[in-house]
Design a protein around this motif. Sequence first.
Motif, short mmCIF file in Angstrom:
data_model
loop_
_atom_site.label_atom_id
_atom_site.label_comp_id
_atom_site.label_asym_id
_atom_site.label_seq_id
_atom_site.Cartn_x
_atom_site.Cartn_y
_atom_site.Cartn_z
N MET A 1 0.72 -1.34 -0.21
CA MET A 1 -0.07 -0.20 0.01
C MET A 1 1.01 1.41 -0.15
SD MET A 1 -3.11 0.74 2.69
CE MET A 1 -4.07 2.50 2.78
N PRO A 2 0.52 2.23 -0.75
CA PRO A 2 1.31 3.48 -1.05
C PRO A 2 1.43 4.11 0.44
CG PRO A 2 -0.24 3.36 -2.69
CD PRO A 2 -0.50 2.36 -1.69
N ARG A 3 2.36 4.66 0.76
CA ARG A 3 2.50 5.41 1.99
C ARG A 3 2.03 6.95 1.81
NH1 ARG A 3 8.10 6.30 5.41
NH2 ARG A 3 7.12 7.73 6.95
N SER A 4 1.50 7.51 2.80
CA SER A 4 1.11 8.84 2.57
C SER A 4 1.94 9.82 3.53
CB SER A 4 -0.33 9.03 3.03
OG SER A 4 -0.74 10.19 3.12
N TYR A 5 2.37 10.98 2.91
CA TYR A 5 3.20 11.98 3.62
C TYR A 5 2.51 13.20 3.65
CZ TYR A 5 6.83 8.97 2.07
OH TYR A 5 7.74 7.79 1.77
N PRO A 6 2.88 13.88 4.75
CA PRO A 6 2.02 15.27 5.05
C PRO A 6 2.26 16.18 3.98
CG PRO A 6 3.34 14.58 6.86
CD PRO A 6 3.60 13.40 5.78
N PRO A 7 1.52 17.30 3.71
CA PRO A 7 1.79 18.39 3.04
C PRO A 7 3.07 19.11 3.16
CG PRO A 7 -0.75 18.41 3.54
CD PRO A 7 0.19 17.49 4.24
N GLU A 8 3.57 19.18 4.40
CA GLU A 8 4.75 19.77 4.64
C GLU A 8 5.92 19.09 4.25
OE1 GLU A 8 2.85 18.50 7.63
OE2 GLU A 8 1.60 20.00 7.12
N VAL A 9 6.21 17.65 4.06
CA VAL A 9 7.15 16.98 3.77
C VAL A 9 7.06 17.26 2.13
CG1 VAL A 9 7.77 14.75 3.46
CG2 VAL A 9 7.19 15.26 5.56
N ARG A 10 5.84 16.97 1.63
CA ARG A 10 5.87 17.12 0.24
C ARG A 10 6.44 18.55 -0.42
NH1 ARG A 10 0.14 14.35 -1.80
NH2 ARG A 10 0.24 12.66 -0.58
N ARG A 11 5.89 19.70 0.33
CA ARG A 11 6.45 21.08 -0.09
C ARG A 11 8.07 21.16 0.03
NH1 ARG A 11 1.60 22.88 1.97
NH2 ARG A 11 2.38 22.91 4.11
N LYS A 12 8.46 20.49 1.25
CA LYS A 12 10.22 20.46 1.46
C LYS A 12 10.86 19.63 0.15
CE LYS A 12 10.05 21.24 6.65
NZ LYS A 12 10.51 20.62 7.83
N VAL A 13 10.12 18.62 -0.07
CA VAL A 13 10.99 17.62 -1.23
C VAL A 13 10.90 18.41 -2.40
CG1 VAL A 13 10.54 15.65 -2.38
CG2 VAL A 13 10.32 15.52 0.18
N VAL A 14 9.87 19.11 -2.67
CA VAL A 14 9.46 19.73 -4.07
C VAL A 14 10.44 20.96 -4.10
CG1 VAL A 14 8.16 21.31 -5.42
CG2 VAL A 14 7.27 19.07 -4.64
N GLY A 15 10.64 21.60 -2.61
CA GLY A 15 11.46 22.81 -2.61
C GLY A 15 13.01 22.10 -3.02
N HIS A 16 13.22 21.19 -2.48
CA HIS A 16 14.69 20.70 -2.68
C HIS A 16 14.89 20.21 -4.10
CE1 HIS A 16 16.25 20.13 1.32
NE2 HIS A 16 15.28 19.59 1.94
N VAL A 17 14.18 19.74 -4.64
CA VAL A 17 14.13 19.63 -6.12
C VAL A 17 14.10 20.61 -7.03
CG1 VAL A 17 12.99 18.17 -8.18
CG2 VAL A 17 13.00 17.09 -6.16
N ALA A 18 13.28 21.68 -6.60
CA ALA A 18 13.23 22.93 -7.47
C ALA A 18 14.86 23.87 -7.25
CB ALA A 18 12.09 23.81 -6.84
N SER A 19 15.24 23.55 -5.97
CA SER A 19 16.44 24.12 -6.00
C SER A 19 17.92 23.57 -6.76
CB SER A 19 16.83 24.24 -4.56
OG SER A 19 17.38 22.78 -4.05
N GLY A 20 17.73 22.42 -7.37
CA GLY A 20 18.54 21.88 -8.28
C GLY A 20 18.94 20.46 -7.86
N ARG A 21 18.38 19.90 -6.78
CA ARG A 21 18.84 18.42 -6.48
C ARG A 21 18.09 17.52 -7.34
NH1 ARG A 21 19.07 16.87 -0.37
NH2 ARG A 21 20.95 18.05 -0.72
#
Length: 88
Positions: A1-21
């Motif tokens: 079953m897929p794991r659910s992540y809170p919106p804060e975690v999603r925002r942080k991860v997207v921020g890391h990717v947007a910064s160039g990672r």
Amino acid sequence: MPRSYPPEVRRKVVGHVASGRKVVEAARLLGISDQAIYVWRRQHLVETGQLPGTNSSDLSRLAAAASESPSWRPSWPYTGGPPNYWAR
């Protein structure tokens, strides 16, 4: 079953990717599926208007409307399809 992540975690991860990672690097470092990060990034781009698509608020309104109004359902009782008027 897929794991659910809170919106804060999603925002942080997207921020890391947007910064160039790189997505694969962030996924490996954080222990999150790279496919999940790709989906989150795409949804972020839709939410900010950088990509065409349906944003979260529109999706929730559509889901609420569909559950309130059964107008999209066929008028015949579900028997696997519409009646066959041309059958012999």
